[in-house]
Design an enzyme around this catalytic site. Sequence first.
Site, PDB file in Angstrom:
ATOM      1  N   SER A   1       2.109  -9.672  -0.586  1.00 36.61           N
ATOM      2  CA  SER A   1       1.628  -8.149  -0.618  1.00 36.61           C
ATOM      3  C   SER A   1       1.843  -7.370   0.764  1.00 36.61           C
ATOM      4  O   SER A   1       1.634  -6.005   0.915  1.00 36.61           O
ATOM      5  CB  SER A   1       0.232  -7.932  -0.962  1.00 36.61           C
TER       6      SER A   1
ATOM      7  N   GLU B   1     -10.064   5.123   3.455  1.00 32.79           N
ATOM      8  CA  GLU B   1     -10.956   3.972   3.935  1.00 32.79           C
ATOM      9  C   GLU B   1     -10.039   2.645   4.294  1.00 32.79           C
ATOM     10  O   GLU B   1      -8.659   2.754   3.590  1.00 32.79           O
ATOM     11  CB  GLU B   1     -12.231   3.697   3.279  1.00 32.79           C
TER      12      GLU B   1
ATOM     13  N   LYS C   1       0.815  -1.233  -0.034  1.00 34.56           N
ATOM     14  CA  LYS C   1       0.015  -0.114   0.160  1.00 34.56           C
ATOM     15  C   LYS C   1       0.829   1.306   0.011  1.00 34.56           C
ATOM     16  O   LYS C   1       0.312   2.153  -0.409  1.00 34.56           O
ATOM     17  CB  LYS C   1      -0.983   0.036   1.166  1.00 34.56           C
TER      18      LYS C   1
END
Lengths: 270, 394
Positions: B376, B108, B86
């Site tokens: 990830s 969010e 991210k």
Amino acid sequence: MNRYQKLYKTLIPFKNGCFIPFLILGDPSINISLKIIDLLIENGADGLELGIPFSDPLADGKIIQNANLRAFSSGINIYKCFKMLYDIRKKHKNIPIGLLSYANLIFKFGIKNFYLKCSDIDIDSILIADLPVEESYSFRKYAKIYHISPVFICPPDAEQEIITKIARYSTGYIYLLSRSGVTGIDNKIIVPPLHLINKLKKITNVPIIQGFGISNTKQIKKIVLSGISGIICGSIIIQLIEQHSHDEEILIQKIKNLSLSLKKATKIIE
Amino acid sequence: MTLLNSYFGKFGGMYVPQILMPALYQLEKTFVFSLKDHQFKKELSDLLKNYAGRPTPLTLCQNLTKGTNTRIYLKREDLLHGGAHKTNQVLGQALLAKQMKKKEIIAETGAGQHGVASALSCALLGLKCRVYMGIKDIKRQQQNVFRMKLMGAKVIPVTTGSGTLKDACNEALRDWSKNYINAHYMLGTAAGPHPYPTIVKEFQSIIGKETKKQILTKEHCLPNAIIACIGGGSNAIGIFSSFITDNSVKLIGVEPAGKGIHTKKHGAPLTHGDTGIFFGMKTKIMQTEEGQIKESWSISAGLDFPAVGPEHAWLDSIKRATYVSVTDHEAIHAFQCLSKSEGIIPALECSHALAYALKLMKSDPNKHQVLIVNISGRGDKDIKTVKNFLKNSE
């Protein structure tokens, strides 16, 4: 001449604005919802804006979100909504009925089928909360075929290019937003965006109806005096349903009083 | 008119309230301009290298594949600052927000990884940050909630709907529709209205670029398959991006089958949903016959979402990528295997991708194949969830 045009023709010469209540179909139950609609019409509503319950109403604030949930709890579905609309139209032949929906409900039903169904019921207009004019072609196409007026929302800070498009494609009325954000109740003064009203009036004769945040008679008077053709009021009425859904008698009385006072505020000339 | 194509085939678009359209146009314009701006690219590249810690390694599994002819490589986004992929795209979006002179960030989060990344990028670049998070996710991801708060972000609990990522996304959009003048919505995945899927892909494409270079150095050939988990689809589109035109490389996206597809408690819109309009885009979604959005389910909060980014829906429709699903149980098993055999604790999200790689390996142990799994994020945040799952399975 469609129902909206007939309505404005009767109100505009007297400088009166129209009062359009917004409700969620089936809130708090199908029967009470139908009674509330009759009551509003008997006590001043000039038109109706009715929402089909949706699981994710992202243009709406808490009050209307909760109304959707109550409607679902009462067992509403899209077919029951159509049945309700059919009954309302049968009873009230002359009142303009606008639908508010979210794009996925129409897409899933089949855009063509949805507009055809609405045409059969004699619905006057359809506003889709999450459909900007830029994405609207496939919806407008069927609105035109089935003679249903598309309604688009004009934001308070819209630029000329988008104002022109909205004026071109919004044929029942133009839904002018009082402010940014989602639906809800505002007690502060709502300043009608005069620059926008003037711009719209220069390029279209389609009436401008203001919505979002309108909750009291002072606001309504100011809005109607600014040259706007009417107002849509939702959250303030729906809040009464939320507060009194378990006491029908009080609910009916409160809604009746509110409706009379909101309608009265739209009358510049009594 | 948009400057870039807003659709991937028939998927994508901008299905938002009219009031948000100028904000989306402004974002697109800033993005297009920034990509041509040497200073912007230099600043982002410097942050990715010296703050986030790129490039991340491509690690060969030494033990997991013993007795087979499969070579599994892990792209180690878990080693990125913040603990997940991210960070790549929030740095890009935070710089875009600065270009647009916006001082507030709305975000969010599901598992909290995007929330953490948003919070860290805001702390670094002096932006005010508020993060919407479903109440159910707040309970299952308390460690990340604390991390966000430590870095100065305000975490706003969302109690509506299922209290998960879907509802947090709706609330973030509601907030943005009121505050778009001063606030940028830092959307967390390659989904939502245009230009977000394109922006997030661009900023996550660094994963694919590095992976291609690294695998060519290590194996002197392209891999047989790249496997990544799919919630909204940002890590997957990031690693797929450099290989989309290499038809010899299979692209495999793994959705959460949750408690089992037959139980209907899953989060697999690509493999078990149908086309609809939700969260600003036309894509594959989980919905009822009447078009109401269904609640999704996954043991991994980061995959608990009833829709998927539109480019994945398109890659699926043209059969360039294959999408499969893996259950909670299989993901937990993979989580344990990697922890035990390689000393790497993966996030529950990418444990789904790993579980599918293990299936490919076990189905034909003699087959010579090179598989790359995008790890990830790291699994520290999921330890309590896994512990509870195992306790209840005993």
